[in-house]
Design an enzyme around this catalytic site. Structure first.
Site, PDB file in Angstrom:
ATOM      1  CD  GLU A  29      -0.787   0.654   3.664  1.00 23.24           C
ATOM      2  OE1 GLU A  29      -1.168   1.823   3.461  1.00 23.24           O
ATOM      3  OE2 GLU A  29      -0.872   0.084   4.764  1.00 23.24           O
ATOM      4  CE  LYS A 163      -3.203   1.772  11.458  1.00 23.13           C
ATOM      5  NZ  LYS A 163      -3.261   1.783  10.038  1.00 23.13           N
TER       6      LYS A 163
HETATM    7  N1  PSU Z   1       0.137   0.586   8.578  1.00 22.12           N
HETATM    8  C1  PSU Z   1       1.117   1.398   9.045  1.00 22.12           C
HETATM    9  N2  PSU Z   1       0.890   2.759   8.949  1.00 22.12           N
HETATM   10  C2  PSU Z   1      -0.242   3.298   8.370  1.00 22.12           C
HETATM   11  C3  PSU Z   1      -1.254   2.417   7.858  1.00 22.12           C
HETATM   12  C4  PSU Z   1      -0.996   1.074   7.999  1.00 22.12           C
HETATM   13  O1  PSU Z   1       2.134   0.932   9.569  1.00 22.12           O
HETATM   14  O2  PSU Z   1      -0.382   4.514   8.278  1.00 22.12           O
HETATM   15  C5  PSU Z   1      -2.511   2.975   7.180  1.00 22.12           C
HETATM   16  C6  PSU Z   1      -3.116   1.882   6.297  1.00 22.12           C
HETATM   17  O3  PSU Z   1      -3.159   2.408   4.987  1.00 22.12           O
HETATM   18  C7  PSU Z   1      -4.510   1.662   6.835  1.00 22.12           C
HETATM   19  C8  PSU Z   1      -4.838   3.036   7.353  1.00 22.12           C
HETATM   20  O4  PSU Z   1      -5.394   1.209   5.851  1.00 22.12           O
HETATM   21  O5  PSU Z   1      -3.608   3.404   8.004  1.00 22.12           O
HETATM   22  C9  PSU Z   1      -6.062   3.003   8.241  1.00 22.12           C
HETATM   23  O6  PSU Z   1      -6.657   4.257   8.241  1.00 22.12           O
HETATM   24  P1  PSU Z   1      -8.150   4.455   8.839  1.00 22.12           P
HETATM   25  O7  PSU Z   1      -8.005   4.120  10.308  1.00 22.12           O
HETATM   26  O8  PSU Z   1      -8.452   5.918   8.616  1.00 22.12           O
HETATM   27  O9  PSU Z   1      -9.048   3.538   8.100  1.00 22.12           O
END
Ligand code: PSU
Ligand code: MN
Length: 306
Positions: A29, A163
């Site tokens: 990604e 996360k």
């Molecule tokens: N993994 C990481 N850092 C990130 C992300 C994933 O180590 O920044 C990103 C991914 O792209 C994931 C997003 O899909 O954070 C999630 O965002 P949200 O909580 O707004 O859906």
């Protein structure tokens, strides 16, 4: 007419050839490049993740949007743009269409990356941590679209859990509800991203790569239409103590509330804030676990296709 499939999607030569020859491919990604990590660590992670996949005999396909074109297999130049430019959008499945329409530069999240990869039969995907159910979701309803995309696509996702800034027990429950199998690579517990493990048990632990790839093949044979999560712990030497992480998250969450940060801004805000407060200990853990996951994904993909 505007917008044929061909005008919108742009596969790199290498990825196109790998698809044609049914070679192992691992999608990566770009949100973690543009919004998850600071410059220049983001470039290092992007390049080393590609290298980790390819050193194991698979092809890496980093996905992102450059001037409205959805690129599958970003070039080094594209990665520089997404890593450095200030106006890169963060796109999930609700707004990716608008970045294409408005010809913007945009970084794809787990949700949008796996949705694109699936259109081209790319099954494997590696990231750091997926999105999930946010703390206080009972009041905000903030649940990442990543979880729903995982249940709508049948990808094999290598990650270090969700996360640490999220409610990991609720995230785990929702994964179960959505029919997403959670496999531990050499672990019985869902990892906690920056820290080694949570109290949430995985569905099954596998110690060997070949066991994982034969389990994935079984899923293909029984026609499982949902994604499978393969959890890989943060490398021990970079792991952070769970209690320390919790204190950091508490403080950052208070600050986010005070500043009215919500929606798609929340995850990047919390990560950035915690990196600063931890004097980059969390950043170092993040860098190391992402590359480690790309490495494992390369190995499993290679084993799956041989
Ligand atoms: N993994 C990481 N850092 C990130 C992300 C994933 O180590 O920044 C990103 C991914 O792209 C994931 C997003 O899909 O954070 C999630 O965002 P949200 O909580 O707004 O859906
Ligand atoms: Mn959200």
């Amino acid at each position: 007419m505007y917008n044929s499939m061909h005008e919108i999607f742009d596969l790199s030569k290498k990825v196109q050839e790998a698809i044609n020859r049914k070679k192992p491919i691992v999608a990566l990604e770009s949100t973690l490049i543009s919004h998850g990590l600071p410059y220049p660590e983001n470039i290092k992670v992007a390049n080393e993740s590609i290298k980790a996949v390819e050193d194991n005999g698979a092809i890496a396909a980093t996905i992102g949007i450059i001037k409205g074109k959805v690129k599958i297999g970003l070039s080094e130049e594209d990665i520089q743009i997404l890593a450095k430019e200030k106006n890169v959008q963060k796109v999930s499945n609700h707004n990716i269409n608008l970045s294409i329409f408005n010809k913007e530069n945009a970084a794809t999240t787990v949700a949008s990356t796996i949705s694109i990869a699936s259109k081209f039969q790319i099954r494997f995907f590696a990231t750091g941590g997926i999105g999930g159910v946010h703390l206080n979701a009972e009041n905000t309803n903030d649940v990442s679209a990543d979880l729903y995309a995982l249940s709508e696509n049948s990808n094999f996702v290598i990650c270090s859990g969700a996360k640490s800034i999220l409610d990991l027990s609720k995230t785990n429950e929702l994964l179960e509800t959505l029919g997403i199998t959670r496999i531990g690579y050499q672990t019985n517990y869902m990892p906690g991203f920056w820290y080694e493990e949570t109290e949430n048990k995985v569905d099954n632990k596998f110690d060997e790569i070949h066991e994982i790839s034969s389990f994935l093949k079984l899923n293909e044979n029984i026609g499982n239409k949902k994604s499978i999560l393969i959890f890989n712990k943060v490398p021990l030497e970079k792991a952070i103590n769970k209690n320390d992480v919790e204190i950091l998250i508490n403080n950052a969450t208070i600050k986010a509330n005070r500043n009215n940060i919500s929606g798609k801004e929340l995850t990047p805000f919390l990560i950035k804030e915690i990196n600063e407060q931890s004097k980059n200990e969390t950043l170092n853990a993040n860098v190391s676990l992402i590359i480690n996951n790309a490495n494992l994904a390369g190995k499993i993909a290679k084993s799956f296709y041989s």
